[in-house]
Write an enzyme that holds these catalytic residues in place. Structure first.
Site, PDB file in Angstrom:
ATOM      1  CG  ASP A   1      -1.472   3.010   5.488  1.00 49.10           C
ATOM      2  OD1 ASP A   1      -2.637   3.308   5.157  1.00 49.10           O
ATOM      3  OD2 ASP A   1      -0.626   3.860   5.819  1.00 49.10           O
TER       4      ASP A   1
ATOM      5  CB  CYS B   1     -14.745 -10.714   8.347  1.00 50.46           C
ATOM      6  SG  CYS B   1     -15.198  -8.982   8.629  1.00 50.46           S
TER       7      CYS B   1
ATOM      8  CB  CYS C   1     -14.078 -10.440  12.264  1.00 52.43           C
ATOM      9  SG  CYS C   1     -12.755  -9.425  11.553  1.00 52.43           S
TER      10      CYS C   1
ATOM     11  CD  GLU D   1      -2.574   1.371  -3.094  1.00 52.33           C
ATOM     12  OE1 GLU D   1      -3.591   1.958  -2.713  1.00 52.33           O
ATOM     13  OE2 GLU D   1      -1.427   1.673  -2.738  1.00 52.33           O
TER      14      GLU D   1
ATOM     15  CB  CYS E   1     -12.552  -6.353   7.435  1.00 55.98           C
ATOM     16  SG  CYS E   1     -11.656  -7.299   8.702  1.00 55.98           S
TER      17      CYS E   1
ATOM     18  CB  CYS F   1     -12.968  -5.522  11.732  1.00 54.77           C
ATOM     19  SG  CYS F   1     -14.491  -6.142  10.970  1.00 54.77           S
TER      20      CYS F   1
ATOM     21  CG  ASP G   1      -1.771   1.272   1.288  1.00 57.12           C
ATOM     22  OD1 ASP G   1      -2.648   1.407   0.417  1.00 57.12           O
ATOM     23  OD2 ASP G   1      -1.546   2.102   2.184  1.00 57.12           O
TER      24      ASP G   1
END
Length: 197
Positions: free
Chosen positions: A179, A154, A172, A99, A151, A169, A15
């Protein structure tokens, strides 16, 4: 061209961030080097000095010359930094997933432009492409959409603005650097893309 062959080295998702220069899916964090931060502070002082000098004066010309030298110094520091980082990346990982960023858009966006420019993400991508080709390491580009919101542990999404640095999250309980969570999602997308080839 160097043939890309399956590597024993692990794959990695990266990232390219605003807070960290790079966050990797194995939790490695690569930040801007301290010497670059010091140079950028010096650059801002020199820019203010130029602004205070009278146009056409000898003092302004001297200040402009000093500013130009500092810009060149920073550019050299960036290139040296990214040479070392990209060399390490292609020596360590067998597949690198990034990316597919629109750097032109980032440089037009007030919140993203200064960090993207100061870190030199375009220089990073150019150096990595070149070194990966030389090393026979595969680069996979993926759509970054929602990678920082979804996430990795999950199927749920957790919308958050740029100021929120931890992915926590509520569905979960998965907690990790924001990042790094994005990098894990980027790696997952890269594996999907590579498996379809």
């Amino acid at each position: 061209a160097v043939e890309i062959v399956p590597s024993e080295n692990p794959p990695v998702g990266i990232d390219m961030g605003i807070h960290h220069a790079l966050a990797l899916s194995d939790s490695t964090i690569i930040d801007k080097p301290p010497h670059l931060k010091l140079s950028l502070a010096r650059l801002r002082r020199l820019q203010r000095r130029v602004a205070r000098r009278k146009k056409g004066s000898a003092g302004r010309k001297e200040a402009v010359d000093q500013l130009a030298k500092e810009h060149e110094h920073i550019a050299n520091q960036r290139r040296d930094y990214w040479h070392k980082v990209t060399f390490w990346l292609v020596a360590t990982y067998g597949m690198i997933v990034l990316e597919k960023l629109n750097l032109a858009f980032m440089l037009r966006n007030d919140k993203l432009a200064r960090p993207a420019h100061h870190v030199g993400l375009g220089v990073f991508q150019d150096f990595l492409d070149y070194k990966a080709i030389q090393a026979g390491v595969e680069i996979v580009l993926v759509n970054p959409r929602d990678t920082s919101q979804k996430c990795n542990n999950c199927p749920e999404s957790m919308p958050k603005d740029l100021s929120v640095r931890i992915h926590s999250c509520p569905h979960c309980g998965f907690m990790v650097d924001r990042d790094v969570n994005a990098a894990l999602n980027i790696l997952g997308l890269g594996r999907e893309t590579a498996s379809k080839r």
